[in-house]
Structures are given as structure tokens and as C-alpha cells.
Design a protein around this motif. Structure first.
Motif, short mmCIF file in Angstrom:
data_model
loop_
_atom_site.label_atom_id
_atom_site.label_comp_id
_atom_site.label_asym_id
_atom_site.label_seq_id
_atom_site.Cartn_x
_atom_site.Cartn_y
_atom_site.Cartn_z
N GLY A 110 0.83 -1.20 0.00
CA GLY A 110 0.00 0.00 0.00
C GLY A 110 0.86 1.25 0.00
N MET A 111 0.68 2.11 -1.01
CA MET A 111 1.46 3.35 -1.13
C MET A 111 0.54 4.44 -1.64
N ASP A 112 0.79 5.67 -1.19
CA ASP A 112 0.02 6.79 -1.70
C ASP A 112 0.67 7.33 -2.97
N GLU A 113 -0.05 8.20 -3.67
CA GLU A 113 0.42 8.69 -4.96
C GLU A 113 1.70 9.49 -4.84
N GLU A 114 1.85 10.21 -3.75
CA GLU A 114 3.06 11.02 -3.55
C GLU A 114 4.31 10.15 -3.54
N ASN A 115 4.23 8.99 -2.89
CA ASN A 115 5.38 8.09 -2.85
C ASN A 115 5.54 7.32 -4.15
N LEU A 116 4.43 6.98 -4.81
CA LEU A 116 4.53 6.28 -6.08
C LEU A 116 5.25 7.12 -7.13
N LYS A 117 5.03 8.42 -7.11
CA LYS A 117 5.68 9.29 -8.09
C LYS A 117 7.19 9.31 -7.92
N LYS A 118 7.67 9.02 -6.71
CA LYS A 118 9.11 8.95 -6.49
C LYS A 118 9.72 7.73 -7.16
N LEU A 119 8.92 6.67 -7.34
CA LEU A 119 9.41 5.44 -7.98
C LEU A 119 9.14 5.54 -9.48
N ASP A 120 10.05 6.19 -10.18
CA ASP A 120 9.85 6.42 -11.62
C ASP A 120 9.67 5.11 -12.38
N LEU A 121 10.41 4.07 -12.01
CA LEU A 121 10.33 2.80 -12.72
C LEU A 121 8.91 2.26 -12.70
N LEU A 122 8.25 2.33 -11.55
CA LEU A 122 6.88 1.81 -11.43
C LEU A 122 5.87 2.79 -12.00
N TYR A 123 6.01 4.06 -11.68
CA TYR A 123 5.02 5.05 -12.07
C TYR A 123 4.91 5.18 -13.60
N ASN A 124 6.04 5.02 -14.28
CA ASN A 124 6.05 5.18 -15.75
C ASN A 124 5.90 3.86 -16.49
N SER A 125 5.63 2.78 -15.77
CA SER A 125 5.57 1.47 -16.44
C SER A 125 4.14 1.02 -16.71
N ALA A 126 3.16 1.86 -16.46
CA ALA A 126 1.77 1.47 -16.67
C ALA A 126 1.49 1.27 -18.16
N GLU A 127 1.09 0.05 -18.52
CA GLU A 127 0.74 -0.24 -19.91
C GLU A 127 -0.76 -0.02 -20.16
N GLN A 128 -1.57 -0.33 -19.16
CA GLN A 128 -3.01 -0.10 -19.24
C GLN A 128 -3.44 0.62 -17.98
N GLY A 129 -4.29 1.63 -18.16
CA GLY A 129 -4.67 2.45 -17.02
C GLY A 129 -3.57 3.43 -16.67
N GLY A 130 -3.66 4.00 -15.48
CA GLY A 130 -2.65 4.95 -15.03
C GLY A 130 -2.79 5.23 -13.56
N PHE A 131 -1.76 5.87 -13.00
CA PHE A 131 -1.75 6.15 -11.57
C PHE A 131 -2.33 7.52 -11.21
N ASP A 132 -2.94 8.21 -12.18
CA ASP A 132 -3.58 9.48 -11.87
C ASP A 132 -4.74 9.27 -10.92
N GLN A 133 -4.89 10.19 -9.97
CA GLN A 133 -5.95 10.08 -8.95
C GLN A 133 -5.87 8.74 -8.22
N TRP A 134 -4.64 8.32 -7.95
CA TRP A 134 -4.43 6.99 -7.35
C TRP A 134 -5.06 6.88 -5.96
N ASP A 135 -4.92 7.91 -5.15
CA ASP A 135 -5.42 7.83 -3.77
C ASP A 135 -6.94 7.70 -3.72
N GLN A 136 -7.63 8.23 -4.73
CA GLN A 136 -9.09 8.17 -4.74
C GLN A 136 -9.62 6.99 -5.54
N SER A 137 -8.74 6.18 -6.13
CA SER A 137 -9.19 5.15 -7.06
C SER A 137 -9.82 3.95 -6.36
N LYS A 138 -9.35 3.60 -5.16
CA LYS A 138 -9.85 2.43 -4.42
C LYS A 138 -9.67 1.13 -5.19
#
Length: 435
Positions: A110-138
Motif C-alpha cells: 500500500g502506497m500513496d500517490e506522492e510516494n509512487l511518483k518517487k518510484l519512476d520505474l513503477l510510475y512510468n511502467s503502466a501499460e493499461q490504465g494509469g496512476f492518476d488520482q491513485w489515492d481516490q481510485s480504491k
């Protein structure tokens, strides 16, 4: 000039020239093989290191003495330490994930969007969907291999089961919840793409029961007849984290950074585990394999060097009369040695040059060649399930290429000394008599 004439084939000397050409090919193959193999092994180590340290920090910090409720303050203090790039906090637990008829064990973070953005490898690896509005996505983010295993796609529900659920008079009951898949990522590493699941921090804290209900400061004992509203108003929710990951500027400087982190002001007591400790066996095995492969493949160049010796000995035997004539014309023993040393070294030099160019070209196109051969033969070369990575990486190290080239040229030169010395020892009188 004389050495160059001896390298050029004439009809009656074609056999010796063929042997010299094969020797040259042997040197080229040996040099090219060494460069390609060392580049691929460097690529494997570099890619694995980048992937592993792209998600897992150089240090993992676990709390001691008390629960990790001050994780935000601790991470902020850690990021002020000299040599630290950034730090992230997270909640982690092991669950059983189920999709359309299939189940597998996964690690949920479990990670919030602020911390996910620090992990460039993970944040930029989305092939489908995206991490925008991650904290509200549920929802959750899963790797594409895990998505294939569970048979789910974007919008499908994934059911996760935690055996450590609520306590009842009959024992603990499993905690079962379903979450929609909002992101499918592809990190290019089998272990991460098939084992890790990410969800927003607050739902993860709620699912793993990482939220404590404590009395607010200044609140005295509650009236036993207090209403539910009064009880709720008297307590506050205090969330916890599992650990923190610390990313430093120099991954090899773990000893110095450990001292800085442990003595940093404002940092609570933590148990620090560095990446070398976590992956010691794995990277040690890679290093041993690298050294062994270099040693074994160097034998190819050594065999080619022995071929230089045999071809020069044959050339010396064939040129006995020439040597005698040169000696009677005033050539010194040193001049004769130089002629045959230049001849043998030229074979090694040309072979090394060809092998270096060939090795660099193949190393630069290793993945394209692997894909072409796999398509041609219909067989998967370097399957990702075995080699962890989904592609064949290659990183050429100029220092290693220089070492290989110098070793090949050095062996080629050493191989010429004995035949050249034997040629210099020829007695011109005896050579002309028998000729």
C-alpha cells in the motif's frame, strides 16, 4: 616488407596461408565471443540491479521499540540526511489473490500517490490504465504477468484473501475483499510483474488492520454509559506503516550511509537492511559466473595463440632457404626474429581487430538477434521465467573490451617468440646445403 610478403599467399604456399587464415579466424571468434558474453552478463547484472533497486530501496528501515505511526515524520527526517535521494513508506502483507478461476500468492504493497511518483520505474511502467488520482481510485495495480495468471483485465475484480482476519470466539476468520484492477504495469522483470500488487495506502491500512483506535490526548476514562457518538468522538484513528525504503545516491556506499542514517538527528530507532545483504547470494553467484565464463572463454584465444605457433613453425620450415640467404646477405639474428614476430603478430592483430568489430556489433544488437533466431527456430531463447528479464540486455564496458583486446594481442605476440627464435638460430651453411 618481408613479413608482409610471407603473409600473402602464393600457389605453392597456399597450405600455410590457409592455416594462417584459420588461425586469424580463431582469434577473431575468441575475441568476439568474449566481448559478447561479457557485455550480456554486464547487461544482466545492470538490468537486474536497476529493476531491483528501482522498486526496493538501497536500505529498508523497519521500526523498533514502538509502532511505526510516525512514518511521515521519519521519512521527512531521512530525506534530510546527506547522500539520500528520497525515501518512501508503505504497508505490506502477503495474501492469496483470485481472479477468473485461478489463484496465486502475491505481496500487496500500500502506497500513496506522492510516494509512487518517487518510484519512476513503477510510475512510468503502466501499460493499461494509469496512476492518476491513485489515492481516490480504491483499486489495485498489478503486473501484466499476474494479470495473465489471474485472467483479469482493466476493470475486472480481483479477490484477495488474508488468513489473519477478525478474531471471533471460534478463532480468526479469513478477511476477503474484492478490488477493481485500475492499472496493469510491465516492469520487464518476471518476479515483480508476477508477484507484486499495489493499492492505495489508506485501503491497504484498513485491509491489513494497520489503524489503531486510541484515546485522544487529554481524554479521561469514559463513562460506561457513554453513547456511540461520544465514544467515537473520544477516540482517534492512528494509522501505521510497515517499513520505509531509502534510496541513496551511491548504491555501493552502504557502510558510510548506514552510519549517517543511524546517527541522523530526528530519526527514530530503526533496523536497517541494505540491498547487498538482501541480494548477497544472488549477485555473488552472478559475479562468480562472470569470472568463470571469462576464464573459460579466454581459452579460445589461447587455442588460437597455439595455432599461431604451429603456423609459424611451418612457415619457418618452409622458408629455411630464405632465412639462409638473408643471413648470408648480412641479416642479423634479431632481424630474422623481427620478421617472424611481425608475421605472427600481424595475424593476431588482424584477427583481434575483426573480432572486436564483430563483437561490438553483435553485443549492440543482442536482443534483435535473439528475437530473430527465436522466430526462425520457433524456440524461445533465454526464457524470461528462467532468466528473470523479458529481454536480453547488453552493456558493453570499454574497460573490459580493452582488457580483451590487450590480452589477445599479448598472447599473439608471445606465441611468435619461440618460432621466431628458432628461425634466428638457423645455420645458413647447413640450411643451404640441405636445400
Amino acid at each position: 616488407m618481408i613479413a608482409g610478403r610471407y603473409l600473402r599467399a602464393r600457389r605453392k604456399e597456399a597450405f600455410i596461408s590457409v592455416i594462417a587464415s584459420l588461425t586469424m579466424v580463431g582469434v577473431a571468434i575468441g575475441v568476439a565471443t568474449l566481448i559478447v558474453v561479457m557485455s550480456v552478463m554486464n547487461g544482466f547484472r545492470g538490468e537486474l540491479l536497476d529493476k531491483i533497486l528501482g522498486l526496493n530501496g538501497h536500505f529498508t528501515a523497519y521500526p523498533i521499540e514502538s509502532q511505526f505511526t510516525d512514518y511521515k515524520e521519519t521519512v521527512a527526517a531521512l530525506e534530510q540526511v546527506e547522500g539520500v535521494n528520497f525515501a518512501v513508506y508503505y504497508v505490506e502483507g502477503q495474501v492469496l489473490a483470485s481472479g477468473r478461476g485461478s489463484s496465486t500468492g502475491v505481496s500487496v504493497r500500500g502506497m500513496d500517490e506522492e510516494n509512487l511518483k518517487k518510484l519512476d520505474l513503477l510510475y512510468n511502467s503502466a501499460e493499461q490504465g494509469g496512476f492518476d488520482q491513485w489515492d481516490q481510485s480504491k483499486g489495485v495495480a498489478i503486473g501484466y504477468r499476474l494479470a495473465q495468471t489471474l485472467g483479469v483485465g482493466i476493470g475486472d475484480q480481483v479477490q484477495i484473501i488474508n488468513p489473519d482476519g477478525a478474531m471471533t470466539p471460534f478463532g480468526s476468520t479469513p478477511q476477503i475483499r474484492s478490488y477493481p484492477v485500475n492499472v496493469i504495469y510491465n516492469l520487464g522483470m518476471v518476479e515483480f510483474d508476477s508477484f507484486f500488487m499495489y493499492m492505495p495506502l489508506e485501503p491497504a491500512q484498513d485491509y491489513f488492520r494497520m489503524v489503531d483506535e486510541v484515546l485522544k490526548p487529554g481524554m479521561g476514562p469514559l463513562d460506561p454509559l457513554a453513547s456511540d457518538e461520544e465514544i467515537d468522538a473520544a477516540y482517534e484513528r492512528v494509522p501505521r506503516a510497515t517499513a520505509a525504503e531509502i534510496f541513496i545516491e551511491d548504491p555501493d556506499d552502504v557502510n558510510l550511509m548506514r552510519q549517517r542514517l543511524q546517527s541522523a538527528p530526528g530519526v527514530r530507532p530503526l533496523v536497517l537492511t541494505d540491498w547487498q545483504q538482501r541480494n548477497e547470494t544472488f549477485f555473488s553467484a552472478l559475479q562468480v559466473e562472470r569470472v568463470v565464463m571469462f576464464t573459460i572463454l579466454s581459452m579460445i584465444i589461447l587455442v588460437a595463440a597455439f595455432n599461431i605457433i604451429s603456423s609459424l613453425i611451418m612457415l619457418v620450415k618452409d622458408k629455411g632457404a630464405d632465412i639462409a640467404v638473408l643471413r648470408t646477405m648480412g641479416a642479423t639474428r634479431g632481424a630474422i626474429m623481427r620478421i617472424f614476430s611481425i608475421t605472427g603478430t600481424a595475424i593476431g592483430f588482424i584477427g583481434t581487430a575483426i573480432g572486436t568489430v564483430l563483437g561490438l556489433v553483435v553485443a549492440a544488437n543482442a536482443e534483435a538477434l535473439r528475437a530473430s533466431i527465436s522466430n526462425l527456430l520457433g524456440v524461445t531463447l533465454f526464457p524470461p521465467e528462467v532468466f528473470f528479464l523479458s529481454s536480453l540486455p547488453s552493456r558493453t564496458d570499454p574497460v573490459e573490451v580493452t582488457v580483451v583486446v590487450c590480452m589477445a594481442l599479448g598472447l599473439s605476440f608471445l606465441a611468435t617468440l619461440y618460432p621466431a627464435w628458432r628461425a634466428a638460430q638457423y645455420d645458413p651453411v647447413e640450411a643451404l646445403r640441405y636445400e
